[in-house]
Structure formats: C-alpha cells, structure tokens
Write a protein that holds these residues in place. Structure first.
Motif, PDB file in Angstrom:
ATOM      1  N   SER A  34      35.449 -27.775 -62.247  1.00 42.81           N
ATOM      2  CA  SER A  34      35.103 -26.645 -61.367  1.00 42.81           C
ATOM      3  C   SER A  34      33.977 -25.789 -61.953  1.00 42.81           C
ATOM      4  O   SER A  34      33.207 -25.181 -61.213  1.00 42.81           O
ATOM      5  CB  SER A  34      36.341 -25.788 -61.094  1.00 42.81           C
ATOM      6  N   TRP A  35      33.869 -25.739 -63.269  1.00 45.47           N
ATOM      7  CA  TRP A  35      32.882 -24.855 -63.905  1.00 45.47           C
ATOM      8  C   TRP A  35      31.525 -25.543 -64.119  1.00 45.47           C
ATOM      9  O   TRP A  35      30.601 -24.933 -64.636  1.00 45.47           O
ATOM     10  CB  TRP A  35      33.412 -24.346 -65.253  1.00 45.47           C
ATOM     11  N   TYR A  36      31.401 -26.787 -63.665  1.00 44.25           N
ATOM     12  CA  TYR A  36      30.155 -27.538 -63.922  1.00 44.25           C
ATOM     13  C   TYR A  36      28.943 -26.852 -63.276  1.00 44.25           C
ATOM     14  O   TYR A  36      28.983 -26.457 -62.109  1.00 44.25           O
ATOM     15  CB  TYR A  36      30.266 -28.964 -63.380  1.00 44.25           C
ATOM     16  N   VAL A  61      29.720 -20.930 -77.744  1.00 44.76           N
ATOM     17  CA  VAL A  61      31.136 -21.144 -78.059  1.00 44.76           C
ATOM     18  C   VAL A  61      31.874 -21.600 -76.808  1.00 44.76           C
ATOM     19  O   VAL A  61      31.619 -21.106 -75.712  1.00 44.76           O
ATOM     20  CB  VAL A  61      31.792 -19.891 -78.691  1.00 44.76           C
ATOM     21  N   GLY A  62      32.763 -22.561 -76.995  1.00 37.76           N
ATOM     22  CA  GLY A  62      33.426 -23.156 -75.841  1.00 37.76           C
ATOM     23  C   GLY A  62      32.401 -23.825 -74.940  1.00 37.76           C
ATOM     24  O   GLY A  62      32.536 -23.842 -73.720  1.00 37.76           O
ATOM     25  N   GLY A  63      31.413 -24.398 -75.561  1.00 39.17           N
ATOM     26  CA  GLY A  63      30.311 -25.009 -74.795  1.00 39.17           C
ATOM     27  C   GLY A  63      30.769 -26.216 -73.996  1.00 39.17           C
ATOM     28  O   GLY A  63      30.156 -26.570 -72.986  1.00 39.17           O
ATOM     29  N   GLY A  64      31.860 -26.840 -74.427  1.00 41.86           N
ATOM     30  CA  GLY A  64      32.389 -27.980 -73.688  1.00 41.86           C
ATOM     31  C   GLY A  64      31.330 -29.039 -73.474  1.00 41.86           C
ATOM     32  O   GLY A  64      30.594 -29.410 -74.392  1.00 41.86           O
ATOM     33  N   ALA A  65      31.226 -29.505 -72.242  1.00 38.95           N
ATOM     34  CA  ALA A  65      30.204 -30.503 -71.907  1.00 38.95           C
ATOM     35  C   ALA A  65      29.066 -29.854 -71.137  1.00 38.95           C
ATOM     36  O   ALA A  65      28.358 -30.515 -70.376  1.00 38.95           O
ATOM     37  CB  ALA A  65      30.837 -31.623 -71.085  1.00 38.95           C
ATOM     38  N   LEU A  83      30.194 -25.091 -80.242  1.00 38.82           N
ATOM     39  CA  LEU A  83      31.584 -25.118 -80.742  1.00 38.82           C
ATOM     40  C   LEU A  83      32.504 -25.353 -79.558  1.00 38.82           C
ATOM     41  O   LEU A  83      32.305 -24.770 -78.481  1.00 38.82           O
ATOM     42  CB  LEU A  83      31.913 -23.780 -81.413  1.00 38.82           C
ATOM     43  N   ASP A  84      33.519 -26.183 -79.763  1.00 40.05           N
ATOM     44  CA  ASP A  84      34.551 -26.330 -78.726  1.00 40.05           C
ATOM     45  C   ASP A  84      35.857 -26.788 -79.348  1.00 40.05           C
ATOM     46  O   ASP A  84      35.877 -27.476 -80.380  1.00 40.05           O
ATOM     47  CB  ASP A  84      34.127 -27.312 -77.631  1.00 40.05           C
ATOM     48  N   LEU A  85      36.946 -26.415 -78.678  1.00 43.16           N
ATOM     49  CA  LEU A  85      38.284 -26.813 -79.088  1.00 43.16           C
ATOM     50  C   LEU A  85      38.541 -28.284 -78.784  1.00 43.16           C
ATOM     51  O   LEU A  85      39.435 -28.890 -79.364  1.00 43.16           O
ATOM     52  CB  LEU A  85      39.275 -25.929 -78.308  1.00 43.16           C
ATOM     53  N   SER A  86      37.755 -28.837 -77.868  1.00 39.06           N
ATOM     54  CA  SER A  86      37.969 -30.224 -77.448  1.00 39.06           C
ATOM     55  C   SER A  86      36.896 -31.150 -78.016  1.00 39.06           C
ATOM     56  O   SER A  86      35.706 -31.001 -77.702  1.00 39.06           O
ATOM     57  CB  SER A  86      37.946 -30.305 -75.912  1.00 39.06           C
ATOM     58  N   HIS A 108      33.946 -28.589 -84.041  1.00 36.52           N
ATOM     59  CA  HIS A 108      35.214 -28.798 -83.335  1.00 36.52           C
ATOM     60  C   HIS A 108      36.219 -27.794 -83.893  1.00 36.52           C
ATOM     61  O   HIS A 108      36.753 -27.993 -84.996  1.00 36.52           O
ATOM     62  CB  HIS A 108      35.695 -30.235 -83.574  1.00 36.52           C
ATOM     63  N   ALA A 109      36.432 -26.705 -83.185  1.00 33.02           N
ATOM     64  CA  ALA A 109      37.259 -25.620 -83.728  1.00 33.02           C
ATOM     65  C   ALA A 109      37.689 -24.678 -82.623  1.00 33.02           C
ATOM     66  O   ALA A 109      37.164 -24.695 -81.507  1.00 33.02           O
ATOM     67  CB  ALA A 109      36.453 -24.839 -84.771  1.00 33.02           C
ATOM     68  N   ASP A 110      38.643 -23.833 -82.983  1.00 33.97           N
ATOM     69  CA  ASP A 110      39.117 -22.753 -82.124  1.00 33.97           C
ATOM     70  C   ASP A 110      38.262 -21.522 -82.399  1.00 33.97           C
ATOM     71  O   ASP A 110      38.197 -21.053 -83.538  1.00 33.97           O
ATOM     72  CB  ASP A 110      40.581 -22.489 -82.477  1.00 33.97           C
ATOM     73  N   VAL A 111      37.642 -21.005 -81.365  1.00 35.15           N
ATOM     74  CA  VAL A 111      36.735 -19.864 -81.560  1.00 35.15           C
ATOM     75  C   VAL A 111      37.460 -18.651 -82.128  1.00 35.15           C
ATOM     76  O   VAL A 111      36.846 -17.831 -82.811  1.00 35.15           O
ATOM     77  CB  VAL A 111      36.033 -19.501 -80.223  1.00 35.15           C
ATOM     78  N   ARG A 126      30.303 -18.917 -71.873  1.00 33.79           N
ATOM     79  CA  ARG A 126      30.579 -18.887 -70.424  1.00 33.79           C
ATOM     80  C   ARG A 126      31.937 -19.532 -70.184  1.00 33.79           C
ATOM     81  O   ARG A 126      32.140 -20.695 -70.514  1.00 33.79           O
ATOM     82  CB  ARG A 126      29.507 -19.638 -69.631  1.00 33.79           C
ATOM     83  N   ALA A 127      32.851 -18.715 -69.677  1.00 36.47           N
ATOM     84  CA  ALA A 127      34.154 -19.205 -69.210  1.00 36.47           C
ATOM     85  C   ALA A 127      35.084 -19.656 -70.323  1.00 36.47           C
ATOM     86  O   ALA A 127      35.808 -20.643 -70.176  1.00 36.47           O
ATOM     87  CB  ALA A 127      33.969 -20.317 -68.181  1.00 36.47           C
ATOM     88  N   VAL A 128      35.050 -18.940 -71.446  1.00 36.25           N
ATOM     89  CA  VAL A 128      36.018 -19.200 -72.519  1.00 36.25           C
ATOM     90  C   VAL A 128      36.838 -17.936 -72.792  1.00 36.25           C
ATOM     91  O   VAL A 128      38.074 -17.977 -72.786  1.00 36.25           O
ATOM     92  CB  VAL A 128      35.318 -19.673 -73.809  1.00 36.25           C
ATOM     93  N   HIS A 130      37.684 -15.640 -70.969  1.00 36.43           N
ATOM     94  CA  HIS A 130      38.678 -15.239 -69.947  1.00 36.43           C
ATOM     95  C   HIS A 130      39.997 -15.994 -70.072  1.00 36.43           C
ATOM     96  O   HIS A 130      40.990 -15.568 -69.496  1.00 36.43           O
ATOM     97  CB  HIS A 130      38.092 -15.260 -68.532  1.00 36.43           C
ATOM     98  N   PHE A 131      40.015 -17.078 -70.845  1.00 36.33           N
ATOM     99  CA  PHE A 131      41.291 -17.766 -71.071  1.00 36.33           C
ATOM    100  C   PHE A 131      42.147 -17.072 -72.135  1.00 36.33           C
ATOM    101  O   PHE A 131      43.303 -17.438 -72.328  1.00 36.33           O
ATOM    102  CB  PHE A 131      41.054 -19.215 -71.487  1.00 36.33           C
ATOM    103  N   LEU A 132      41.569 -16.126 -72.847  1.00 41.29           N
ATOM    104  CA  LEU A 132      42.313 -15.452 -73.917  1.00 41.29           C
ATOM    105  C   LEU A 132      43.082 -14.283 -73.304  1.00 41.29           C
ATOM    106  O   LEU A 132      42.575 -13.173 -73.174  1.00 41.29           O
ATOM    107  CB  LEU A 132      41.358 -14.986 -75.019  1.00 41.29           C
TER     108      LEU A 132
END
Ligand SMILES: C[S@@+](CC[C@H](N)C(=O)[O-])C[C@H]1O[C@@H](n2cnc3c(N)ncnc32)[C@H](O)[C@@H]1O
Length: 217
Positions: A34-36, A61-65, A83-86, A108-111, A126-128, A130-132
């Motif tokens: 959804s965030w693509y 951070v939380g750059g994902g793909a 950086l990303d958790l995944s 590869h880490a938790d921000v 972007r969009a990390v 808000h999950f906290l």
C-alpha cells in the motif's frame, strides 16, 4: 564516505515485530504494497532543499524496498545508508539496484535500538515512526535520531496525517499533524516546515500523509 559492508545489529523491537515485517515483505510484490511510490517526489524535494550538497550523508530509516535510494543515487548523492528491520526488504532493494547496491550502506536493524557509529546530515523516515505506538519506543526513536543527526542537520519524517488511516499492514498507527511531530521532537529538533500529501495506494485508496522537516539544535 561510509563503509559499504552490511551491518546487522538488533533483531527487532521484539521477535514478533521483526517476523511480521519479514512475512509482509516475503509475501508481497514490493510494487503492490500500500505504501509503494514509484516516485517519492515529496521526500526527494525536501531532501534536495535541506541538503543540496551531494556529499551529504543521508540515512533512510525503515527504507524497506523504497525507490528513494534509487532516486538519491540518480540525483548524485554518494553517501546513502538504508536501515530496515526486514532483511527481505533490503534484499528487494539490493536486487533492484544491482551493481549500484554496492555504493549504499545497508543496515539490518531496529531503528529504536540501533546506534550508528557515525553521524548524518539528514535522517529520512517515511511510514515507520507511525508504527511506534508505545511511548517508550517513540522516546527511543527520538533519542536515536538525536544521536545520529549532527547539530544543524536535518530530520525529514512522514507519517499518516491526523485524517489518515488508523491502521496499516494489519498494525495500529499513531497519526501526526505538525503539532504532534513538533511536540515529539521538541528539545532536540526545531521545526522548519510541514507538507501534506495524499498518497494513492496501488489499489487506488487515498491516504493522507504529513511530512515534517526539522533541524537538529
Ligand atoms: C510502511 S513500510 C515503509 C517503507 C518505506 N519507508 C517506504 O516509504 O516505502 C515500513 C517499513 O519500516 C520497517 N520497520 C518497521 N518497524 C521498524 C523498526 N522498528 N526499525 C526499522 N525498520 C522498521 C518495515 O520493515 C518496513 O520496511
């Protein structure tokens, strides 16, 4: 110029959070989430305005793909960290970039728990954030950003806006307007400006986002 070796520090806020994101990225086409965004234009324009010098050290951070790293390299930035958790998400970006992945630092880490051994001119998210939803995680995030951004450096952060969705990817989120972002980062960062964007998901659903640009005191 950063080292280009991959770092692995931290296994996630807890095992279930990391497992959630690994499963999300393993199950979905990165261009269908959804965030693509094919063109992360608002992020790129805020970054260009904040750090026009292409030698600037930038971390997503939380750059994902996200395609942001591609666009930063296209623009000429030479010191980019993602950086990303995944790890699956980072693998997607590295595969997409091919040889160019070697010019990026991947973490590869938790921000909320990672501590960089260097500082950056600009922190992008972007969009990390808000999950906290846990206040302790939000405080840890603020501390991590404060430690990683040099004095006078920049924080560009985007979350769902106050009229944005209440959940994403099956998880609850904290929505922010300019005031909420300013309060969260007060003390360490001063506000520079705010931009709203209505992101349209690949499925055609509008999602209001709030971007904030802050400067490290
Ligand atoms: C909604 S996606 C946004 C990805 C990217 N920023 C974008 O705009 O396309 C959230 C990303 O944050 C990552 N993430 C979630 N919690 C994290 C944490 N605590 N530390 C680092 N990354 C995290 C997820 O793996 C996922 O890649």
């Amino acid at each position: 110029m950063p080292g280009r070796a991959r770092e692995r520090t931290g296994r996630g806020m807890d095992g279930s959070t990391a497992a959630h994101w690994e499963a999300v990225w393993a199950a979905q086409d990165p261009e269908a989430v959804s965030w693509y965004q094919r063109d992360p234009a608002v992020s790129l324009s805020l970054i260009l305005e904040a750090v026009p010098d292409h030698d600037a050290a930038i971390v997503d951070v939380g750059g994902g793909a996200s395609m942001l790293v591609d666009r930063l390299l296209d623009t000429g930035y030479v010191d980019v960290t993602v950086l990303d958790l995944s790890q699956v998400a980072l693998d997607h970006s590295q595969a997409r970039l091919g040889e160019r992945a070697g010019s990026v630092s991947w973490v590869h880490a938790d921000v909320t728990i990672h501590r960089f051994d260097r500082v950056f001119d600009l922190w992008h998210d972007r969009a990390v954030l808000h999950f906290l939803v846990d206040p302790d995680d939000r405080a840890r995030y603020r501390e991590a950003a404060s430690a990683a951004v040099r004095p006078g450096g920049h924080l560009v952060v985007a979350t769902f806006a106050l009229d944005g969705p209440e959940r994403c990817s099956g998880l609850p989120v904290v929505r922010h307007g300019p005031g909420e972002l300013t309060d969260l980062f007060a003390g360490a960062f001063e506000p520079v400006g705010f931009v709203g964007e209505v992101h349209v998901t690949p499925a055609g659903v509008p999602q209001p986002f709030q971007y904030g640009h802050f400067r490290r005191r």
